[in-house]
Design a protein around this motif. Sequence first.
Motif, PDB file in Angstrom:
ATOM      1  N   HIS A 132      -2.713  -3.430  12.821  1.00 44.37           N
ATOM      2  CA  HIS A 132      -2.953  -2.659  11.596  1.00 44.37           C
ATOM      3  C   HIS A 132      -1.605  -2.445  10.899  1.00 44.37           C
ATOM      4  CE1 HIS A 132      -5.341  -0.328   8.943  1.00 44.37           C
ATOM      5  NE2 HIS A 132      -4.761   0.806   9.221  1.00 44.37           N
ATOM      6  N   HIS A 133      -0.809  -1.514  11.347  1.00 45.78           N
ATOM      7  CA  HIS A 133       0.585  -1.404  10.938  1.00 45.78           C
ATOM      8  C   HIS A 133       1.344  -0.618  11.996  1.00 45.78           C
ATOM      9  CE1 HIS A 133      -0.713   2.470   9.532  1.00 45.78           C
ATOM     10  NE2 HIS A 133      -1.470   1.940   8.586  1.00 45.78           N
ATOM     11  N   ARG A 153       0.320  -7.759  -2.965  1.00 43.80           N
ATOM     12  CA  ARG A 153       0.639  -8.568  -1.787  1.00 43.80           C
ATOM     13  C   ARG A 153       0.827 -10.019  -2.204  1.00 43.80           C
ATOM     14  NH1 ARG A 153      -3.337  -5.527   2.663  1.00 43.80           N
ATOM     15  NH2 ARG A 153      -2.521  -3.494   2.059  1.00 43.80           N
ATOM     16  N   GLN A 187       1.335   3.347   2.079  1.00 42.15           N
ATOM     17  CA  GLN A 187       1.272   3.851   3.447  1.00 42.15           C
ATOM     18  C   GLN A 187       2.355   4.886   3.786  1.00 42.15           C
ATOM     19  OE1 GLN A 187      -1.181   3.332   5.547  1.00 42.15           O
ATOM     20  NE2 GLN A 187      -0.221   4.711   7.013  1.00 42.15           N
ATOM     21  N   GLN A 244      -6.737   0.173  -4.216  1.00 40.16           N
ATOM     22  CA  GLN A 244      -7.295   0.832  -3.037  1.00 40.16           C
ATOM     23  C   GLN A 244      -7.665   2.270  -3.383  1.00 40.16           C
ATOM     24  OE1 GLN A 244      -4.339   0.792   0.099  1.00 40.16           O
ATOM     25  NE2 GLN A 244      -5.025  -1.194   0.849  1.00 40.16           N
ATOM     26  N   LYS A 266       2.222   8.111   1.710  1.00 35.89           N
ATOM     27  CA  LYS A 266       1.144   9.068   1.967  1.00 35.89           C
ATOM     28  C   LYS A 266       1.398   9.810   3.273  1.00 35.89           C
ATOM     29  CE  LYS A 266      -2.405   5.831   3.752  1.00 35.89           C
ATOM     30  NZ  LYS A 266      -3.832   5.517   3.701  1.00 35.89           N
ATOM     31  N   ARG A 312      -2.298   8.225  12.882  1.00 34.03           N
ATOM     32  CA  ARG A 312      -0.895   7.805  12.849  1.00 34.03           C
ATOM     33  C   ARG A 312      -0.131   8.393  14.028  1.00 34.03           C
ATOM     34  NH1 ARG A 312      -3.165   4.731   8.953  1.00 34.03           N
ATOM     35  NH2 ARG A 312      -3.640   5.947   7.097  1.00 34.03           N
ATOM     36  N   ASP A 331      -6.951   5.142  -1.626  1.00 29.89           N
ATOM     37  CA  ASP A 331      -6.040   5.374  -0.513  1.00 29.89           C
ATOM     38  C   ASP A 331      -6.101   6.855  -0.138  1.00 29.89           C
ATOM     39  OD1 ASP A 331      -4.054   4.383   1.240  1.00 29.89           O
ATOM     40  OD2 ASP A 331      -2.549   5.470   0.071  1.00 29.89           O
ATOM     41  N   GLY A 363     -10.233   0.537   5.936  1.00 29.35           N
ATOM     42  CA  GLY A 363      -9.702   0.608   7.290  1.00 29.35           C
ATOM     43  C   GLY A 363      -8.588   1.605   7.340  1.00 29.35           C
ATOM     44  N   GLY A 364      -8.366   2.138   8.535  1.00 24.72           N
ATOM     45  CA  GLY A 364      -7.283   3.090   8.675  1.00 24.72           C
ATOM     46  C   GLY A 364      -7.068   3.434  10.124  1.00 24.72           C
ATOM     47  N   SER A 365      -6.306   4.494  10.345  1.00 24.90           N
ATOM     48  CA  SER A 365      -5.970   4.830  11.720  1.00 24.90           C
ATOM     49  C   SER A 365      -5.439   6.253  11.818  1.00 24.90           C
ATOM     50  CB  SER A 365      -4.910   3.866  12.247  1.00 24.90           C
ATOM     51  OG  SER A 365      -3.720   3.946  11.467  1.00 24.90           O
ATOM     52  N   SER A 375       0.890  -1.163   0.000  1.00 28.52           N
ATOM     53  CA  SER A 375       0.000   0.000   0.000  1.00 28.52           C
ATOM     54  C   SER A 375       0.925   1.209   0.000  1.00 28.52           C
ATOM     55  CB  SER A 375      -0.911   0.012   1.229  1.00 28.52           C
ATOM     56  OG  SER A 375      -0.219   0.529   2.350  1.00 28.52           O
ATOM     57  N   GLY A 401      -5.598   8.539   8.253  1.00 29.75           N
ATOM     58  CA  GLY A 401      -6.143   8.206   6.943  1.00 29.75           C
ATOM     59  C   GLY A 401      -6.807   6.862   6.938  1.00 29.75           C
ATOM     60  N   LEU A 402      -7.147   6.462   5.763  1.00 28.76           N
ATOM     61  CA  LEU A 402      -7.681   5.111   5.588  1.00 28.76           C
ATOM     62  C   LEU A 402      -7.613   4.730   4.121  1.00 28.76           C
ATOM     63  CD1 LEU A 402     -11.573   4.907   6.049  1.00 28.76           C
ATOM     64  CD2 LEU A 402     -10.363   6.439   4.539  1.00 28.76           C
ATOM     65  N   ALA A 403      -7.887   3.466   3.859  1.00 30.47           N
ATOM     66  CA  ALA A 403      -7.917   2.995   2.481  1.00 30.47           C
ATOM     67  C   ALA A 403      -9.120   2.071   2.316  1.00 30.47           C
ATOM     68  CB  ALA A 403      -6.629   2.249   2.142  1.00 30.47           C
TER      69      ALA A 403
HETATM   70  N1  ASP Z   1      -2.428   1.333   4.372  1.00 31.15           N
HETATM   71  C1  ASP Z   1      -3.466   0.744   5.149  1.00 31.15           C
HETATM   72  C2  ASP Z   1      -3.881  -0.590   4.530  1.00 31.15           C
HETATM   73  O1  ASP Z   1      -3.522  -0.894   3.417  1.00 31.15           O
HETATM   74  C3  ASP Z   1      -4.661   1.618   5.267  1.00 31.15           C
HETATM   75  C4  ASP Z   1      -4.411   2.817   6.100  1.00 31.15           C
HETATM   76  O2  ASP Z   1      -4.051   2.691   7.280  1.00 31.15           O
HETATM   77  O3  ASP Z   1      -4.635   3.919   5.592  1.00 31.15           O
HETATM   78  O4  ASP Z   1      -4.599  -1.342   5.150  1.00 31.15           O
END
Ligand code: ASP
Length: 586
Positions: A444-445, A219, A197, A233, A200, A487, A235, A483-485, A195, A528-530
């Motif tokens: 999430h990440h 992926r 991520q 996505q 962005k 940061r 994004d 989904g997103g978060s 992504s 953000g989110l995607a």
């Molecule tokens: N990059 C994240 C994902 O691919 C989405 C995000 O957190 O904006 O799930």
Amino acid sequence: MYRTNTCGELTLKNLGQSVTLCGWLQRSRDLGGMTFIDLRDRYGVTQLVFNMDSRPDLCEQARKLGREYVLQVKGVVAERSSKNPKMPTGDIEILVDELSVLNAAKVPPFTIEDHSDGGDDLRMKYRYLDLRRNPVRRNLELRHRLAMLVRNYLSDLNFLEIETPCLIKSTPEGARDFVVPSRMNPGQFYALPQSPQQYKQLLMVGGMDRYFQLARCFRDEDLRADRQPEFTQIDCEMAFVEQEDVLQTFEGLMKHLLKEVKGVTYDAFPRITWNDAMKYYGSDKPDIRFGMRFVELDDVAKGKGFAVFDDAQLVVGICAEGCADYTRKQLDELTDFVKRPQIGAKGLVYIKCNADGTFKSSVDKFFTAEDLRAFAEKCQAKAGDLMLVLCGEAMKTRKQLSELRLEMGSRLGLRPSNVFAPLWVIDFPLLEWDEETQRYYAMHHPFTAPHPEDLPLLDQPERWGDIRANAYDIVLNGNEIGGGSIRIHNREVQNKMFHTLGFTDEQAQAQFGFLMGAFEYGAPPHAGLAFGFDRLCSILGEADSIRDFIAFPKNNAGRDMMAEAPSEISKEQLDELAIRLVPQEK
Ligand code: ASP
């Protein structure tokens, strides 16, 4: 000029006009004195008539044409004697007076009809022919429409569409990367983005304030049904926002799409915490087109001498309305369903609330009618309803019951594809423990901020599993569509996060150094989110498979059946890339 009109637009209004059309031969019918051809292009089908009396030459020529020949015809629009009200052009036909074959065609390997006789594999191999079919074309039209709606909506809100690179640095977190060898840097590899991520987030550091992109992501996962190794996505990322701003913005986008494409309007989308989603639906992506919420039954189920319940961490059930008349066979089917290895329950307990007020259950030996009434009261089951109960280790049992709930929902017709039930799931756990590697992973990440209230827990390793993330998913009809978060933009918090994930400073530096470095030059708070665009298209297209919404998809083994990729490359290419293949054991 090749054509004056398309095959989808002529009606009685055009009577008497001379027109030129181009398209493919869909079907021809030879009635002796007359030959009819249905000419098709992207816009529709128009009937052509060749008359033996007036133009025997043309009629002879038309009879010889095969399916999918590419034709150009000139003629006059005339009223049909037998009209076809199902077609927009069904009132007219073209009396042809000039015919050119622009290209011949081999007989297609399957019929180019709405319901084709071609199986999946064949249609994928000849995808360019499959694309000529109405259902596939309509899906791509929907995809285009959604993409345009998304772009315009976000652009109107000051989002900039910015492209980020596809050749990037490999990072070991998340799924497996696809890698690309670098000829100019032998022994070194790019990765394709899982992504955008990190980019962005860097765009936020770069002051872009609001970004979006219809971004291709890659992926290298073992492909479960209906996953694609490359997918798209929507994004997005925003600076100077809190969770509420993000939810409002993208709820607005979703409402806009649902209204424009489906004509439905919504009040505020429901929100549920991850904990409640698990408790009431056994899933972090609940399908709320129907109720059938879980009811925890420990207090009525335990202590009655039924060891299976007594020894279980959790006894939990659902109430299937009006199903008390399920037969032995139907109940056996449900039992087999939960016992399948993919689901893994040991068994299923049922309790029928009979119409006459009595009960019949698979545990009658252990429970009196009074006991069973207590179950019914807890589940708010009425006469005529059926309770289905599972037990065991809590999280496992919930997941099993979630599958059963969806199965019952499908059996009872409670999951129609033309009903859309969006919701937000919030407060996900920040970290997930992995038994195998004995460490925590970011759910999430690694850039997802902890819930502000839980920040202090980062300093208490024994509480790491309890930390909530400032993360959110948007769910539609039981699918996570986005989904997103929020940061982490604070260096110290990010360091602590890396620490909980078991990275040394050096490892964190090696993998995420450029992002961390950037964060030292004034990173704004951002979030953000995607959205998964392919899935969104398939749900709004009321279809099960995302493949049907991708022009050239891969099959379940990740292969492009048409181009036959992946494929071997030449010795010269390998040498140039400094790659030596190790023979694979067969
Ligand atoms: N990059 C994240 C994902 O691919 C989405 C995000 O957190 O904006 O799930």
